[in-house]
Design a protein around this motif. Sequence first.
Motif, PDB file in Angstrom:
ATOM      1  N   LEU A   1      41.247  51.036  35.708  1.00  0.00           N
ATOM      2  CA  LEU A   1      41.601  50.040  36.687  1.00  0.00           C
ATOM      3  C   LEU A   1      41.502  48.706  36.123  1.00  0.00           C
ATOM      4  O   LEU A   1      42.320  47.676  36.362  1.00  0.00           O
ATOM      5  CB  LEU A   1      40.592  49.885  37.795  1.00  0.00           C
ATOM      6  CG  LEU A   1      40.741  51.260  38.911  1.00  0.00           C
ATOM      7  CD1 LEU A   1      39.641  51.133  39.819  1.00  0.00           C
ATOM      8  CD2 LEU A   1      41.890  51.062  39.749  1.00  0.00           C
ATOM      9  N   VAL A   2      40.566  48.402  35.216  1.00  0.00           N
ATOM     10  CA  VAL A   2      40.630  46.986  34.361  1.00  0.00           C
ATOM     11  C   VAL A   2      42.183  46.730  33.720  1.00  0.00           C
ATOM     12  O   VAL A   2      42.439  45.734  33.814  1.00  0.00           O
ATOM     13  CB  VAL A   2      39.371  46.936  33.466  1.00  0.00           C
ATOM     14  CG1 VAL A   2      39.713  45.649  32.630  1.00  0.00           C
ATOM     15  CG2 VAL A   2      37.901  46.772  34.130  1.00  0.00           C
ATOM     16  N   ASN A   3      42.425  47.873  33.081  1.00  0.00           N
ATOM     17  CA  ASN A   3      43.699  47.773  32.210  1.00  0.00           C
ATOM     18  C   ASN A   3      44.694  47.498  33.053  1.00  0.00           C
ATOM     19  O   ASN A   3      45.755  46.668  32.898  1.00  0.00           O
ATOM     20  CB  ASN A   3      44.000  48.959  31.434  1.00  0.00           C
ATOM     21  CG  ASN A   3      45.126  49.015  30.678  1.00  0.00           C
ATOM     22  OD1 ASN A   3      45.537  47.885  29.875  1.00  0.00           O
ATOM     23  ND2 ASN A   3      45.794  50.044  30.728  1.00  0.00           N
ATOM     24  N   GLN A   4      44.961  48.236  34.455  1.00  0.00           N
ATOM     25  CA  GLN A   4      46.033  48.130  35.121  1.00  0.00           C
ATOM     26  C   GLN A   4      45.984  46.627  35.957  1.00  0.00           C
ATOM     27  O   GLN A   4      47.036  46.107  36.169  1.00  0.00           O
ATOM     28  CB  GLN A   4      45.952  49.144  36.190  1.00  0.00           C
ATOM     29  CG  GLN A   4      46.478  50.658  35.704  1.00  0.00           C
ATOM     30  CD  GLN A   4      47.859  50.505  35.392  1.00  0.00           C
ATOM     31  OE1 GLN A   4      48.496  50.134  35.865  1.00  0.00           O
ATOM     32  NE2 GLN A   4      47.785  51.336  34.124  1.00  0.00           N
ATOM     33  N   LEU A   5      44.798  46.172  36.059  1.00  0.00           N
ATOM     34  CA  LEU A   5      44.808  45.059  36.880  1.00  0.00           C
ATOM     35  C   LEU A   5      45.181  43.791  35.948  1.00  0.00           C
ATOM     36  O   LEU A   5      45.661  42.955  36.485  1.00  0.00           O
ATOM     37  CB  LEU A   5      43.214  44.764  37.598  1.00  0.00           C
ATOM     38  CG  LEU A   5      42.682  45.830  38.874  1.00  0.00           C
ATOM     39  CD1 LEU A   5      41.433  45.479  39.298  1.00  0.00           C
ATOM     40  CD2 LEU A   5      43.805  45.542  39.935  1.00  0.00           C
ATOM     41  N   THR A   6      44.569  43.924  34.797  1.00  0.00           N
ATOM     42  CA  THR A   6      44.989  42.954  33.792  1.00  0.00           C
ATOM     43  C   THR A   6      46.373  42.816  33.660  1.00  0.00           C
ATOM     44  O   THR A   6      47.007  41.553  33.551  1.00  0.00           O
ATOM     45  CB  THR A   6      44.246  43.145  32.393  1.00  0.00           C
ATOM     46  OG1 THR A   6      42.977  43.145  32.852  1.00  0.00           O
ATOM     47  CG2 THR A   6      44.309  42.019  31.544  1.00  0.00           C
ATOM     48  N   THR A   7      46.937  43.734  33.354  1.00  0.00           N
ATOM     49  CA  THR A   7      48.360  43.984  33.300  1.00  0.00           C
ATOM     50  C   THR A   7      49.255  43.326  34.504  1.00  0.00           C
ATOM     51  O   THR A   7      50.208  42.897  34.399  1.00  0.00           O
ATOM     52  CB  THR A   7      48.892  45.491  32.833  1.00  0.00           C
ATOM     53  OG1 THR A   7      48.095  45.752  31.730  1.00  0.00           O
ATOM     54  CG2 THR A   7      50.135  45.284  32.758  1.00  0.00           C
ATOM     55  N   ALA A   8      48.873  43.845  35.744  1.00  0.00           N
ATOM     56  CA  ALA A   8      49.468  43.141  36.818  1.00  0.00           C
ATOM     57  C   ALA A   8      49.305  41.691  37.026  1.00  0.00           C
ATOM     58  O   ALA A   8      50.208  41.069  37.486  1.00  0.00           O
ATOM     59  CB  ALA A   8      48.782  44.004  38.105  1.00  0.00           C
ATOM     60  N   MET A   9      48.347  41.092  36.440  1.00  0.00           N
ATOM     61  CA  MET A   9      48.161  39.719  36.332  1.00  0.00           C
ATOM     62  C   MET A   9      48.815  39.098  35.102  1.00  0.00           C
ATOM     63  O   MET A   9      48.438  37.910  34.772  1.00  0.00           O
ATOM     64  CB  MET A   9      46.974  39.078  36.494  1.00  0.00           C
ATOM     65  CG  MET A   9      46.246  39.629  37.998  1.00  0.00           C
ATOM     66  SD  MET A   9      44.456  38.997  38.296  1.00  0.00           S
ATOM     67  CE  MET A   9      43.490  39.658  37.016  1.00  0.00           C
TER      68      MET A   9
ATOM     69  N   ILE B   1      33.402  42.654  36.993  1.00  0.00           N
ATOM     70  CA  ILE B   1      32.259  43.600  37.545  1.00  0.00           C
ATOM     71  C   ILE B   1      32.247  44.899  36.876  1.00  0.00           C
ATOM     72  O   ILE B   1      31.132  45.471  36.326  1.00  0.00           O
ATOM     73  CB  ILE B   1      32.090  43.640  39.037  1.00  0.00           C
ATOM     74  CG1 ILE B   1      32.154  42.360  39.647  1.00  0.00           C
ATOM     75  CG2 ILE B   1      31.513  44.882  39.629  1.00  0.00           C
ATOM     76  CD1 ILE B   1      32.086  42.117  41.096  1.00  0.00           C
ATOM     77  N   ASN B   2      33.453  45.637  36.710  1.00  0.00           N
ATOM     78  CA  ASN B   2      33.545  46.797  35.973  1.00  0.00           C
ATOM     79  C   ASN B   2      33.183  46.760  34.677  1.00  0.00           C
ATOM     80  O   ASN B   2      32.450  47.569  34.198  1.00  0.00           O
ATOM     81  CB  ASN B   2      35.032  47.300  36.312  1.00  0.00           C
ATOM     82  CG  ASN B   2      35.363  47.948  37.672  1.00  0.00           C
ATOM     83  OD1 ASN B   2      34.394  48.259  38.247  1.00  0.00           O
ATOM     84  ND2 ASN B   2      36.545  47.912  38.070  1.00  0.00           N
ATOM     85  N   LEU B   3      33.461  45.660  34.000  1.00  0.00           N
ATOM     86  CA  LEU B   3      33.150  45.677  32.525  1.00  0.00           C
ATOM     87  C   LEU B   3      31.779  45.596  32.331  1.00  0.00           C
ATOM     88  O   LEU B   3      31.081  45.996  31.447  1.00  0.00           O
ATOM     89  CB  LEU B   3      33.848  44.178  31.882  1.00  0.00           C
ATOM     90  CG  LEU B   3      35.474  44.477  31.572  1.00  0.00           C
ATOM     91  CD1 LEU B   3      35.906  43.058  30.921  1.00  0.00           C
ATOM     92  CD2 LEU B   3      35.870  45.560  30.705  1.00  0.00           C
ATOM     93  N   VAL B   4      31.005  44.785  33.122  1.00  0.00           N
ATOM     94  CA  VAL B   4      29.663  44.358  33.076  1.00  0.00           C
ATOM     95  C   VAL B   4      28.835  45.875  33.544  1.00  0.00           C
ATOM     96  O   VAL B   4      27.983  46.042  32.938  1.00  0.00           O
ATOM     97  CB  VAL B   4      29.167  43.117  34.125  1.00  0.00           C
ATOM     98  CG1 VAL B   4      27.624  43.176  34.274  1.00  0.00           C
ATOM     99  CG2 VAL B   4      29.637  41.967  33.623  1.00  0.00           C
ATOM    100  N   ASP B   5      29.387  46.257  34.673  1.00  0.00           N
ATOM    101  CA  ASP B   5      28.855  47.633  35.129  1.00  0.00           C
ATOM    102  C   ASP B   5      28.892  48.545  33.994  1.00  0.00           C
ATOM    103  O   ASP B   5      27.846  49.418  33.655  1.00  0.00           O
ATOM    104  CB  ASP B   5      29.528  48.002  36.211  1.00  0.00           C
ATOM    105  CG  ASP B   5      28.950  49.456  36.827  1.00  0.00           C
ATOM    106  OD1 ASP B   5      27.767  49.612  37.068  1.00  0.00           O
ATOM    107  OD2 ASP B   5      29.472  50.339  37.295  1.00  0.00           O
ATOM    108  N   ASN B   6      29.998  48.752  33.110  1.00  0.00           N
ATOM    109  CA  ASN B   6      30.117  49.439  31.913  1.00  0.00           C
ATOM    110  C   ASN B   6      29.416  49.335  30.862  1.00  0.00           C
ATOM    111  O   ASN B   6      28.642  50.225  30.478  1.00  0.00           O
ATOM    112  CB  ASN B   6      31.706  49.731  31.559  1.00  0.00           C
ATOM    113  CG  ASN B   6      31.988  50.667  30.642  1.00  0.00           C
ATOM    114  OD1 ASN B   6      32.095  51.796  30.793  1.00  0.00           O
ATOM    115  ND2 ASN B   6      32.040  50.090  29.305  1.00  0.00           N
TER     116      ASN B   6
END
Length: 706
Positions: free
Chosen positions: A677-685, A604-609
Amino acid sequence: MAHSALNRLSNKQLRRWLMVFFCALVIPSGVLVYQAYDQLKWEAFHRHQVVAEELASRIDKHYIKLIQEEEQRAFVDYNFLLVTGNQKNNLVQRSPLSNFPVQSSIPGLIGYFQVDSEGLFKTPLLPDSIIAATEYGIKRDELTKRQQLANRVRDILSKNQLIRGEKSDYASDKLGYKMDAVEQTSLSENLESLSSSSHETRNIQNNKITAAEDKVYSESEISTEVTAGQAVFDRLGEQNRDRKKQLHNTPNSLGRVEDLQLDSSFEAAKQAPQPLQIKRKSMAKLERLPRKELSTLAEPEAAPAPAASSMMVEKANPTPLRIHTFESEIDPFEMSLLDSGHIVLYRKVWRDGQRIIQGALIDQAAFLTGVIQASFNETSLAQMSNLLTAYLGNVLTVFSSTENGRDQPGMSELHGALLYQTRLTAPLNDMELIFTIQNLPAGAGGMVIAWVTVILLFILTVGFYGIYRLGLGQINLIAQQQDFVSAVSHELKTPLTSIRMYGEILREGWANEDKKHEYYNYIHDESERLTRLINNVLQLARMTRNDLQVQFKSISAGELVDTINSKISSQVSRAGFKLKLNCSKDCSTRMLQVDPDYFVQIIINLVDNAIKFSAKAENKCIDIECCEEQGGMVVFKVRDYGPGIPKDQMKKIFKLFYRSESELTRETVGTGIGLALVNQLTTAMSGKIDVVSVAPGVEFRVSFKP
C-alpha cells in the motif's frame, strides 16, 4: 472454477500441463511446416531438374552439331590432296584436314587418321612425298612437326591395339626418313636448291629427285606402317562393354555410378502424380543411316626408277596425277573410349568392295571440359550441384562450382540427391550426364517458411512462458491471499478479543480507578490498530479495482511532520520506542502537493512496520527526518535499528502479500499488505519510495517534488 482449479495445482503440475499443451500445439505445427517445406523442396527440385534437363539437352545438341559437321565431311577429305573444279583440268588443292596446327570445332581433337583395307595407317597431315610437301609450301620444320603429330596419333592407336606396328625410328633425321649419310647430305642440298630455284628449274629437278625421294619415303612408310586387321574396330564397342567393369580400376575412371549411393527419393516421388508435373522431353533422335557419295580422288602415277646412286637434278616433266572417280558408301560415326583414356570417333567407308576406317582421335578431358563444363558454369546449377559424366557406368569427370573454389571432390564426397540423369544421343549414347545436389535450396519460399517457423516457435515459447509465469503468479497469489485471510483473521480477532475483555472488566466494575485509565488507553490503542487494519483492507480493495482517488492539497513539509507527530507519538511510546523527529528549517516551509490522509497512512504503515521488526532491537528508536536532496526533492526518512532487510528481498518487499517470513515460523504479526500500500499510495501521489540498508537497521525514503 478457474480459481478453484489453480488452487489445487502445484508448480510442478502447472509446468507439466503447460508442457502437454505446448507439445499439442508444436507437434502439429511442426508437421504442417515440415510438409510445406517438403513441398517447397520438391518444387525447387523440379525447378532445378527442368534447368538440368534443358542444360543436358543443350549439351547434347552441341555435341550433335559437332558430330554432324564431321558427318558431312567427304571421303576424300581424309587425303592430303583434293581435286577442284573440272577434273580434266587436273587441278588439286590441299584438304581442309591437312591444315597444321589441326583446326577443328571439336574440343581436344588431336588428329585425323585413316586405315585402309590392308591395315595401313595414313593421315591427311602428310603428303604422299617430300617433293609434294615442298610444292605445297610445307617447310622442313613444319613437316617435322606434322610427322611428330602423325607419330603420336599412330602410337596411341597402336598402344590401344587398333593398329599393329613397330614404333618408327626417325632419330636419324629431323624429317624422319631412313637414309644413309650421303643421301641425307645430298637430299638436304637438293631441298635447299629447290627452295631457291625458279619454278622451271624446280620442275626439271623434280624428275630426278622424285624417284629417289619417293623410293625413300615408300621404304620408310613400309617399315613404319604395318598392316593391322580392321576387325578390331568391329569389336571395339563389344570390347568396351566387356571391360566396363574393369575401367574403374584404371586412371580413366573415378568409380562406378552405382557406388555413389545417390538418394533417389525425389526422383521416385516425381513418378507420382503431381500438380506441377511437367512431362520430360526425350533427347532428339537422329536418323543415322549410311549415305552414298560420288568421290573424285587424285593419285600420282608411278615414276620411273632413278639411277641407284644418282641424286642429281635433271630436267623432266612433273609427275602426272591420275584422277579416279568412284562411288563410296559412308556409315555413321561411332564413338569409343580407349584404355588410354582417349576418345576415338570413327566411321566405315566402303569403296570398290573394300572397307576403309576414317576417324579422329580426341583428348577426353578437353572434349568434356570444352562443352560440358563451359555450359554448366553458365547456369545456376553450378552453385549448388555437381555434374558427373559417366561412360558405360564408369564416372569419368566431376564438374563442381568453380566460383566457390571447390576442388574436384572424391567419390566419398559425391553423395546427395539425384537431380537428373540422361544419356546423350548416338554416337555418344554410351555416355551419361548425372546431376546431383548435396544441399537443395528451397528458394525464397523456404526462407519465408523458415522465418515463420522461427517466429511461431518464438511466440509459442514466449507465450507459454508468459502463461506459466502468469499461472505461477496466480498460484502464489492465491496462496498469499489465503495467508492474508488467515493473517487478517488473526489481526482482527486479537484486538477485538482484547477490547471485549477489557470492556467486560470495566462494565462489571472489577477494575479500580488506577486500572481503569490503563484499560481505557489499551482499548483506544487496539481500536486504532483495528482502524488502521480496516483502512488498509479498504485501500487494498480500491487498489485492486484501480479505484484510488487522490485528493491533492498544498501543504508544507513542516505541517506534515506535525501531523505525523500527533498521529504516531502515542503509538510509538506505548510500544516502548523513542521517537525522534527532525525537519530542517529550509525544508519545513517547502510546499508539497500531496493527499494528507494518504501521506499519514504511508508514514503510519512505515512506523508500524519498523516497530514490528525491531521489537527485539537493543536500540528501540524510530527516527523520522525531513530534508532536501539534490534536484529539490523533499525526502521523508523513516529509520529503525532492527535486523534490517536482506539484499535479495529488498525488491520483493513492496509486492502484495509478500512476507519475508514463513507463515509457520514467523514471529511478527501483520498481513503483508502494508508496504504494498505504501508503494501504491506513493506512486499515486507522483512520489518515489526507496529502501536503503543501514547498519544497524533499515531506512525507508519517501520523496516528493515540490
